[in-house]
Design a protein around this motif. Sequence first.
Motif, PDB file in Angstrom:
ATOM      1  N   UNK A 111     -29.602 -24.985 -37.846  1.00  0.00           N
ATOM      2  CA  UNK A 111     -29.719 -26.243 -37.115  1.00  0.00           C
ATOM      3  C   UNK A 111     -28.404 -26.645 -36.454  1.00  0.00           C
ATOM      4  N   UNK A 112     -27.276 -26.265 -37.074  1.00  0.00           N
ATOM      5  CA  UNK A 112     -25.972 -26.590 -36.498  1.00  0.00           C
ATOM      6  C   UNK A 112     -25.751 -25.921 -35.153  1.00  0.00           C
ATOM      7  N   UNK A 113     -26.241 -24.694 -35.019  1.00  0.00           N
ATOM      8  CA  UNK A 113     -26.131 -24.017 -33.722  1.00  0.00           C
ATOM      9  C   UNK A 113     -26.917 -24.777 -32.666  1.00  0.00           C
ATOM     10  N   UNK A 114     -28.065 -25.311 -33.054  1.00  0.00           N
ATOM     11  CA  UNK A 114     -28.841 -26.150 -32.131  1.00  0.00           C
ATOM     12  C   UNK A 114     -28.033 -27.390 -31.742  1.00  0.00           C
ATOM     13  N   UNK A 115     -27.362 -27.997 -32.722  1.00  0.00           N
ATOM     14  CA  UNK A 115     -26.544 -29.181 -32.450  1.00  0.00           C
ATOM     15  C   UNK A 115     -25.392 -28.852 -31.510  1.00  0.00           C
ATOM     16  N   UNK A 116     -24.739 -27.724 -31.752  1.00  0.00           N
ATOM     17  CA  UNK A 116     -23.632 -27.312 -30.889  1.00  0.00           C
ATOM     18  C   UNK A 116     -24.098 -27.092 -29.457  1.00  0.00           C
ATOM     19  N   UNK A 117     -25.252 -26.456 -29.320  1.00  0.00           N
ATOM     20  CA  UNK A 117     -25.760 -26.175 -27.976  1.00  0.00           C
ATOM     21  C   UNK A 117     -26.104 -27.471 -27.243  1.00  0.00           C
ATOM     22  N   UNK A 118     -26.734 -28.417 -27.955  1.00  0.00           N
ATOM     23  CA  UNK A 118     -27.074 -29.702 -27.345  1.00  0.00           C
ATOM     24  C   UNK A 118     -25.813 -30.456 -26.930  1.00  0.00           C
ATOM     25  N   UNK A 119     -24.790 -30.445 -27.800  1.00  0.00           N
ATOM     26  CA  UNK A 119     -23.533 -31.124 -27.474  1.00  0.00           C
ATOM     27  C   UNK A 119     -22.839 -30.452 -26.298  1.00  0.00           C
ATOM     28  N   UNK A 178     -24.264 -28.774 -23.849  1.00  0.00           N
ATOM     29  CA  UNK A 178     -24.986 -29.137 -22.626  1.00  0.00           C
ATOM     30  C   UNK A 178     -24.560 -30.521 -22.138  1.00  0.00           C
ATOM     31  N   UNK A 179     -24.405 -31.453 -23.079  1.00  0.00           N
ATOM     32  CA  UNK A 179     -23.990 -32.808 -22.704  1.00  0.00           C
ATOM     33  C   UNK A 179     -22.577 -32.812 -22.141  1.00  0.00           C
ATOM     34  N   UNK A 180     -21.672 -32.086 -22.784  1.00  0.00           N
ATOM     35  CA  UNK A 180     -20.274 -32.039 -22.338  1.00  0.00           C
ATOM     36  C   UNK A 180     -20.158 -31.369 -20.971  1.00  0.00           C
ATOM     37  N   UNK A 181     -20.955 -30.337 -20.759  1.00  0.00           N
ATOM     38  CA  UNK A 181     -20.910 -29.600 -19.494  1.00  0.00           C
ATOM     39  C   UNK A 181     -21.741 -30.256 -18.395  1.00  0.00           C
ATOM     40  N   UNK A 182     -22.478 -31.317 -18.729  1.00  0.00           N
ATOM     41  CA  UNK A 182     -23.321 -31.982 -17.735  1.00  0.00           C
ATOM     42  C   UNK A 182     -24.537 -31.162 -17.361  1.00  0.00           C
ATOM     43  N   UNK A 183     -24.985 -30.295 -18.247  1.00  0.00           N
ATOM     44  CA  UNK A 183     -26.140 -29.456 -17.992  1.00  0.00           C
ATOM     45  C   UNK A 183     -27.407 -30.123 -18.510  1.00  0.00           C
ATOM     46  N   UNK A 184     -28.543 -29.611 -18.097  1.00  0.00           N
ATOM     47  CA  UNK A 184     -29.818 -30.141 -18.573  1.00  0.00           C
ATOM     48  C   UNK A 184     -29.930 -29.926 -20.081  1.00  0.00           C
ATOM     49  N   UNK A 185     -30.601 -30.830 -20.783  1.00  0.00           N
ATOM     50  CA  UNK A 185     -30.769 -30.668 -22.233  1.00  0.00           C
ATOM     51  C   UNK A 185     -31.428 -29.337 -22.567  1.00  0.00           C
ATOM     52  N   UNK A 186     -31.108 -28.830 -23.735  1.00  0.00           N
ATOM     53  CA  UNK A 186     -31.611 -27.529 -24.152  1.00  0.00           C
ATOM     54  C   UNK A 186     -33.132 -27.526 -24.297  1.00  0.00           C
ATOM     55  N   UNK A 187     -33.747 -26.433 -23.874  1.00  0.00           N
ATOM     56  CA  UNK A 187     -35.187 -26.255 -24.048  1.00  0.00           C
ATOM     57  C   UNK A 187     -35.498 -25.334 -25.219  1.00  0.00           C
ATOM     58  N   UNK A 188     -34.473 -24.868 -25.918  1.00  0.00           N
ATOM     59  CA  UNK A 188     -34.678 -23.954 -27.037  1.00  0.00           C
ATOM     60  C   UNK A 188     -35.248 -24.689 -28.238  1.00  0.00           C
ATOM     61  N   UNK A 189     -36.238 -24.074 -28.879  1.00  0.00           N
ATOM     62  CA  UNK A 189     -36.899 -24.710 -30.010  1.00  0.00           C
ATOM     63  C   UNK A 189     -36.333 -24.271 -31.349  1.00  0.00           C
ATOM     64  N   UNK A 190     -35.673 -23.114 -31.391  1.00  0.00           N
ATOM     65  CA  UNK A 190     -35.181 -22.568 -32.654  1.00  0.00           C
ATOM     66  C   UNK A 190     -33.800 -21.954 -32.461  1.00  0.00           C
ATOM     67  N   UNK A 191     -33.007 -21.899 -33.532  1.00  0.00           N
ATOM     68  CA  UNK A 191     -31.692 -21.253 -33.427  1.00  0.00           C
ATOM     69  C   UNK A 191     -31.798 -19.811 -32.941  1.00  0.00           C
ATOM     70  N   UNK A 192     -32.844 -19.114 -33.387  1.00  0.00           N
ATOM     71  CA  UNK A 192     -33.026 -17.730 -32.972  1.00  0.00           C
ATOM     72  C   UNK A 192     -33.208 -17.572 -31.482  1.00  0.00           C
ATOM     73  N   UNK A 193     -33.752 -18.608 -30.832  1.00  0.00           N
ATOM     74  CA  UNK A 193     -33.906 -18.558 -29.377  1.00  0.00           C
ATOM     75  C   UNK A 193     -32.541 -18.574 -28.695  1.00  0.00           C
ATOM     76  N   UNK A 194     -31.624 -19.362 -29.246  1.00  0.00           N
ATOM     77  CA  UNK A 194     -30.279 -19.437 -28.673  1.00  0.00           C
ATOM     78  C   UNK A 194     -29.541 -18.120 -28.874  1.00  0.00           C
ATOM     79  N   UNK A 195     -29.605 -17.568 -30.085  1.00  0.00           N
ATOM     80  CA  UNK A 195     -28.902 -16.305 -30.330  1.00  0.00           C
ATOM     81  C   UNK A 195     -29.487 -15.183 -29.485  1.00  0.00           C
ATOM     82  N   UNK A 196     -30.813 -15.161 -29.320  1.00  0.00           N
ATOM     83  CA  UNK A 196     -31.432 -14.121 -28.497  1.00  0.00           C
ATOM     84  C   UNK A 196     -30.962 -14.222 -27.050  1.00  0.00           C
ATOM     85  N   UNK A 197     -30.910 -15.453 -26.524  1.00  0.00           N
ATOM     86  CA  UNK A 197     -30.462 -15.645 -25.142  1.00  0.00           C
ATOM     87  C   UNK A 197     -28.989 -15.314 -24.989  1.00  0.00           C
ATOM     88  N   UNK A 198     -28.210 -15.617 -26.025  1.00  0.00           N
ATOM     89  CA  UNK A 198     -26.777 -15.319 -25.975  1.00  0.00           C
ATOM     90  C   UNK A 198     -26.530 -13.814 -26.019  1.00  0.00           C
TER      91      UNK A 198
END
Length: 344
Positions: free
Chosen positions: A216-224, A226-246
Motif C-alpha cells: 500500500x505504501x508504494x500506492x501512496x508514493x505513486x499518488x504523492x 503524481x500530485x507533486x509532478x502535477x500529473x493526473x491521479x493514478x489509475x492503478x488499483x494494486x501495487x503489482x500494477x505499478x511494479x509491472x508498469x515500472x
Amino acid sequence: MVAIANPVPADAIRRAEDAFIAADVGGTHVRIGLVRGSGDPGAPVSVLEYRKYACAEYASLGDIVGDFLARLAPAGVNRAVIASAGYALEDGTVITNNLPWRLSPVELRAQLGFDDVRLVNDFEAVAHAAAQMDASEVLQLAGPAIAPARGPTLILGPGTGLGAAVWIPAGKRAVVLATEAGQAALTAGNTLEMALLAEMLKTRTHVPVEQALSGPGLMNLHAALCAVRGAAPSAYARPGDITAAALSGEDPMARESLDVFCGLLGSVVGDMALLYGVQGGVYLAGGILPKIRDFLIQSSFAPRFLNKGSMREALERIPVKLVEHGQLGVVGAAKWYLEQHRDD
C-alpha cells in the motif's frame, strides 16, 4: 487459494504424530504448513504440507486452518503456532491494521479443539529462520558475503505493512527482538522525498515508514508523486500494477515511484542497522521485493544504505541480502515454537 509445495504421500503424514500447524498470517495471505521438528535444535524443520490462502476469501483464520486440516490425511494434529504482525492483548487477541478479521488464539483453540495455540510476531518468526538460510536462497545486495563479526542481525521486509526484528546471539541460544519499526516516522533524504513527505502530511499528522515502504505504501508514493509532478491521479488499483508498469518501462511515473521506494528502503535499512548495532548482516524478506529483485539491484538502494556520513565504513562491513524462501514465515514460526516447547 494456491498450493505451492508438492504434497508428501499420505502415509508420511500419518507417521507425523508430532506434527503441528505453523501459519504465517499476513494482511493479504495466510501461508500455512504442517510441520515437524527433528529434535535437533540446529536441524531444518520438515514442511510436510504447505498451502497459501487469500485472507479476503475467508471469514476467519479458523476457517482457513479448518480447510487446511480437511485436506490432510488424518494426522491427529492438535497444536498450532501463528505468526502475525500487531500487538497482543492480555486475552490473546491481536490488534492489527491489516487483517480483515480479528485474530484470537483463544478463539482458534476453542473452534478447532486444539490443545495448544501460540502466537509470535511475524518478523520475530522470520528471524528464527532467515539467519539459517542457505546461500542458494539469498541474493547479495551489499557488503561482504560473510559478516566479519558475529552480532545482531536485522530482518526486515515490506509486504502489506513493514515488519522488522533483530536476531541477537546469546551463547548457544539467541534473543529475538520484535519491533514495530514500521510505525516509526518516515524521514526524507532529498528534495523530492521532502516534497512527497509534505504531500502525505496533508492528510495525516504522522507518516510512518510503512506508509511508504509496503505494498500500500508504494500506492501512496505513486499518488504523492503524481500530485507533486502535477500529473493526473493514478489509475492503478494494486501495487503489482505499478511494479509491472515500472518494470516494463511503459510508465515513467511508475518507474520513478519504484525508484523512490527503493531509495527510501535503502535509507531506512541503513538507519535501522545503526540503531540496532547490526554486525551480523541484514536480511530483506518481504512479499514485494523478490518481484523487483533486478530493479532493486540497479536502484539507489545500496548507495542510500551506505549514505550515513562517517558511518559509511561501518555499513560497508555489513552483508545485506534478499531472502528468497517462500516458506520463510512458516519455517520460522515452527522453529520458534519448537524452541519454546523445549523450554516448557
